[in-house]
Write an enzyme that holds these catalytic residues in place. Structure first.
Site, PDB file in Angstrom:
ATOM      1  N   GLU A 262       3.046   3.142   1.230  1.00  0.00           N
ATOM      2  CA  GLU A 262       2.492   2.487   2.638  1.00  0.00           C
ATOM      3  C   GLU A 262       2.689   1.455   2.654  1.00  0.00           C
ATOM      4  OE1 GLU A 262       2.015   4.451   5.408  1.00  0.00           O
ATOM      5  OE2 GLU A 262       1.876   2.493   6.183  1.00  0.00           O
ATOM      6  N   THR A 311       5.358   5.348   9.865  1.00  0.00           N
ATOM      7  CA  THR A 311       5.331   6.299   8.658  1.00  0.00           C
ATOM      8  C   THR A 311       6.128   7.392   9.281  1.00  0.00           C
ATOM      9  OG1 THR A 311       3.393   5.405   7.867  1.00  0.00           O
ATOM     10  CG2 THR A 311       4.298   7.725   7.139  1.00  0.00           C
ATOM     11  N   HIS A 428      -2.521   0.470   3.649  1.00  0.00           N
ATOM     12  CA  HIS A 428      -2.383   0.417   4.935  1.00  0.00           C
ATOM     13  C   HIS A 428      -3.330  -0.388   5.579  1.00  0.00           C
ATOM     14  CE1 HIS A 428      -2.493   1.810   9.214  1.00  0.00           C
ATOM     15  NE2 HIS A 428      -1.146   2.730   8.863  1.00  0.00           N
ATOM     16  N   ASP A 488       7.821   2.359   3.232  1.00  0.00           N
ATOM     17  CA  ASP A 488       8.076   2.893   4.630  1.00  0.00           C
ATOM     18  C   ASP A 488       8.370   1.611   5.696  1.00  0.00           C
ATOM     19  OD1 ASP A 488       5.493   2.048   4.883  1.00  0.00           O
ATOM     20  OD2 ASP A 488       5.000   4.001   5.966  1.00  0.00           O
ATOM     21  N   HIS A 489       7.695   0.584   5.612  1.00  0.00           N
ATOM     22  CA  HIS A 489       8.059  -0.501   6.585  1.00  0.00           C
ATOM     23  C   HIS A 489       7.113  -1.613   6.271  1.00  0.00           C
ATOM     24  CE1 HIS A 489       4.131   0.876   8.030  1.00  0.00           C
ATOM     25  NE2 HIS A 489       4.248   2.175   8.139  1.00  0.00           N
TER      26      HIS A 489
HETATM   27  C1  GP9 Z   1      -1.286   8.246   8.636  1.00  0.00           C
HETATM   28  C2  GP9 Z   1      -0.352   7.408   7.668  1.00  0.00           C
HETATM   29  C3  GP9 Z   1      -0.128   6.011   8.279  1.00  0.00           C
HETATM   30  O1  GP9 Z   1      -1.416   9.718   8.380  1.00  0.00           O
HETATM   31  O2  GP9 Z   1       0.927   7.840   7.299  1.00  0.00           O
HETATM   32  O3  GP9 Z   1       0.856   6.023   9.504  1.00  0.00           O
HETATM   33  P1  GP9 Z   1       1.405   4.606   9.924  1.00  0.00           P
HETATM   34  O4  GP9 Z   1       0.191   3.815  10.622  1.00  0.00           O
HETATM   35  O5  GP9 Z   1       1.913   3.571   8.878  1.00  0.00           O
HETATM   36  O6  GP9 Z   1       2.633   5.072  10.819  1.00  0.00           O
HETATM   37 MN    MN Z   2       3.275   3.914   7.174  1.00  0.00          MN
END
Ligand code: GP9
Ligand code: MN
Length: 724
Positions: A262, A311, A428, A488-489
């Protein structure tokens, strides 16, 4: 004195009074359902406030329609009918939620193909006697009318008042929406999950908004025809690159695990955070070792390509080799309906892989519970499958160490080979927030608190992955894996980057768009235990390129599929990275809007102020390619074109989403083991029906420090002893 002369009855006996009486009743019912039946995850006082007020505006608005009708009886009947409809909607959602932990969408109500039970079926199966509570008020009102305790107000009702009531409802609604958008920016556009909309805007609004969105997407879908595929197929055929013959199929038959890191950016790799005393702390020692391992094909010019779907966009890019949408999330807008040719489905049909996702957040976030069915995921383990408490979780669900640890009781029962994805959450925003035991890794010292905590959560994630690897090694199955690890980003947004600059030995004063673009690099590692030819590959590439790469390593030729990426390990890979907003990066140029920068070398970051005609020509050609790739992606997804690309073309049977339920997963897994008897390939069966859970070890940050200290003491004692 007669009851009907009492104050409340006098009020209810006016038309407007009666309407507001219904509004209050519906308000109470909604709040009861929100608090008792739905699991809305209220995190703070503001959210509770929204929850509390959100039924008011919409209920006034809907019931207010009846005020425009002149004839008293018809007006009352209409009001009653609208009230009944709202109640049925609430009741149906309560029943539906019981089974599906989600709200009814319009396509579910209309019995869409992707839903495992239509409304009628759900309502009958899921009905509980105490649900009658929702209708008690209707019975009481009926009796009150029948016994003439309340009666129809026959006074003429002014149109002006009707308008005023509608206007008040709209104003209240506008205020609700504006506050909600402040509390959760881009709520409607991105529609994170159905719970978010219900939590902030209410159930009735959710249904209407969802209906509007499905109507819009259906319009485009209806216009599509198989002819639209011609353009797509031409593009894909031209764009396809052959694979590297030396690497094709080198991981054939292995279990595949994708670990979704994440918000994890490339700059964290090999990064050492300094504290005030100039002491250095390696942030991700384990991931660094994997990145540099000879067992790993690593990529250091690999960029994320997500937009607002964050995500979910990254997942879409990796599973389908297609882009997300230019705005909003493809998973929430199309995920429950579209046809895909996704990795789990391809691997299942080609080699009989079992597939599963582990994620510690609610199953409905980004509409995963519906989208995964369309992707062909056999199992989905979301928050309800884990033991979650205040201490081991935060707003995005179960923390990573616990996610990996608690997943083993399911993982060990999956039939091998399997294709499994772990979506981590701890790293996150808002970073660095733990509950005691994980605190300890130093914080950075910038003026931005978000940046400061980022390293501590990244370190935590690193340890979580190390523990998982340790388990795989101890359980003896490690050598039979391919482990894909990717970020992911971005985790630190462009707005915050100038404050990050100093930590990266850059100048925050001169920080610009080029620097922001370079920071969109995320790590990609394809770890194949036993290989010794791993290396760090510098190809400029993006998330769209992962799927063909992995499939080729697993021995699947991707030529028949409609994928928009190119194999990263192919010698012919074209090095252009398209961002969703049509900006792009090549090894030579970074093009951001109308600005052209030099990507690498001594002039890296320099603006090309007066490009030559030759340079402009090259840039234009690249730009066209980028635009084409994005347009083809949108064509496929918005028109749902893969539904026309069936078995005769792709070799893939289409998916029947009704087959998937994501309920009672462990029972299902154990049943399969029993049926297969000695042919069962699950780790549990292979381990003579002995669980491997005990092989999993997890420790807190503080425990690791105690261990390190004692190791240090021991080695000092050894040194002293040898000196003596
Ligand atoms: C939520 C998690 C976060 O279930 O995958 O998502 P994001 O905010 O990074 O899109
Ligand atoms: Mn994410």
């Amino acid at each position: 004195m007669k009851v009907q002369n009492l104050f409340p009855f006098r009020l209810i006996n006016t038309k407007l009074g009666f309407m507001f009486f219904l509004v209050i009743l519906f308000w109470i019912k909604s709040i009861c359902a929100y608090l008792l039946n739905f699991d809305l995850n209220i995190e703070n006082k503001f959210q509770f406030f929204f929850l509390f007020i959100n039924p008011i505006a919409t209920t006034i608005f809907f019931l207010g329609f009846s005020l425009y009708i002149k004839r008293p009886l018809i007006s009352y009947l209409t009001m009653g009918f609208l009230y009944l409809l709202l109640t049925i909607l609430l009741f149906a959602n309560v029943s539906y939620y019981r089974e599906f932990s989600d709200f009814l969408t319009v396509s579910t109500i209309l019995g869409s193909k992707s839903v495992s039970a239509g409304l009628g079926e759900a309502a009958i199966n899921l009905f509980r006697p105490y649900d009658l509570f929702f209708f008690i008020d209707l019975i009481v009102i009926f009796i009150l009318f029948f016994t003439k305790k309340i009666h129809i107000d026959k006074q003429p009702f002014h149109l002006k008042v009707s308008f005023a009531i509608s206007a008040i409802a709209c104003m209240l609604f506008g205020a609700n929406l504006s506050f909600a958008e402040i509390a959760r920016p881009e709520l409607l556009k991105r529609m994170f999950s159905h719970d978010y909309i219900v939590k902030y805007m209410g159930l009735s609004f959710f249904t209407v908004y969802d209906g509007y969105r499905s109507f819009k997407t259906n319009q485009v879908r209806l216009e599509a025809s198989p002819k639209n595929l011609v353009k797509v197929k031409d593009y894909v055929d031209q764009h396809y690159t052959n694979y590297n013959h030396n690497l094709f199929g080198i991981a054939k038959g292995r279990n595949v695990i994708t670990i979704h890191l994440e918000s994890f950016q490339q700059f964290l790799i090999d990064y050492k955070l300094k504290n005030n005393q100039e002491q250095e702390y390696e942030v991700t020692p384990f991931l660094n070792s994997i990145f540099r391992s000879e067992n790993t094909f690593s990529f250091d010019n690999f960029f994320h390509q997500v937009a607002q779907g964050k995500t979910s966009d990254a997942e879409n890019l990796l599973e389908n080799s297609l882009f997300g949408l230019e705005s909003g999330s493809l998973f929430t807008q199309y995920g429950g309906e579209n046809t895909f040719q996704a990795a789990p489905n391809i691997l299942q049909q080609q080699f009989g892989y079992t597939s599963a996702v582990f994620h510690g957040n609610g199953g409905g976030f980004w509409n995963r519970n519906e989208t995964y069915k369309q992707l062909g995921y056999d199992y989905f383990f979301y928050d309800s499958y884990f033991k979650i408490n205040e201490k081991n979780s935060f707003q995005y669900g179960l923390h990573d160490k616990e996610l990996f640890k608690q997943s083993i009781r399911y993982l060990e029962h999956l039939q091998q080979p399997f294709y499994v994805k772990y979506i981590t959450v701890s790293n996150h925003f808002p970073y660095g927030k733990f509950h005691g035991e994980e605190d300890g890794f130093p914080f950075a010292d910038t003026k931005d608190h978000t940046i400061n905590g980022y390293f501590a959560t990244a370190h935590y994630l690193d340890t979580a992955i190390k523990e998982f690897f340790d388990y795989l090694k101890l359980s003896g199955i490690y050598d039979n894996f391919v482990i894909i690890i990717y970020g992911d980003h971005y985790g630190i947004s462009n707005k915050r980057n100038p404050d990050l600059a100093n930590l990266l030995d850059k100048d925050s004063e001169t920080w610009n768009d080029y620097d922001n673009a370079m920071l969109q690099r995320v790590p990609l590692m394809i770890h194949i235990p036993g290989r010794t030819d791993g290396y760090i590959n510098h190809t400029f590439s993006g998330e769209i390129d992962v799927l063909p790469t992995i499939l080729h390593l697993l021995g699947v030729d991707t030529k028949r599929y409609l994928q928009l990426g190119q194999d990263l390990l192919s010698p012919n890979k074209e090095q252009i990275v398209a961002f969703r907003n049509e900006n792009f990066i090549t090894p030579n140029y970074t093009v951001l809007g109308s600005k052209i920068y030099i990507t690498q070398g001594e002039q890296a970051g320099d603006l090309v102020e007066n490009p030559t005609a030759e340079t402009e020509k090259i840039i234009n050609q690249f730009q066209q390619k980028v635009n084409k790739q994005l347009a083809i992606s949108d064509l496929i997804t918005k028109k749902d074109l893969l539904r026309f690309y069936g078995k005769e073309k792709s070799g893939l049977l289409s998916i029947n989403p009704k087959k998937y339920s994501y309920k009672n997963e462990l029972d299902r897994l154990k049943k399969i083991e029993k049926q297969k008897k000695q042919n069962s390939t699950s780790l549990y069966s292979k381990n003579n029906k002995k669980s491997t859970i005990d092989l999993y070890h997890t420790k807190s940050y503080q425990d690791y420090q105690v261990d390190n200290d004692s190791k240090l003491q021991e080695s000092k004692a050894d040194d002293n002893a040898s000196e003596e």
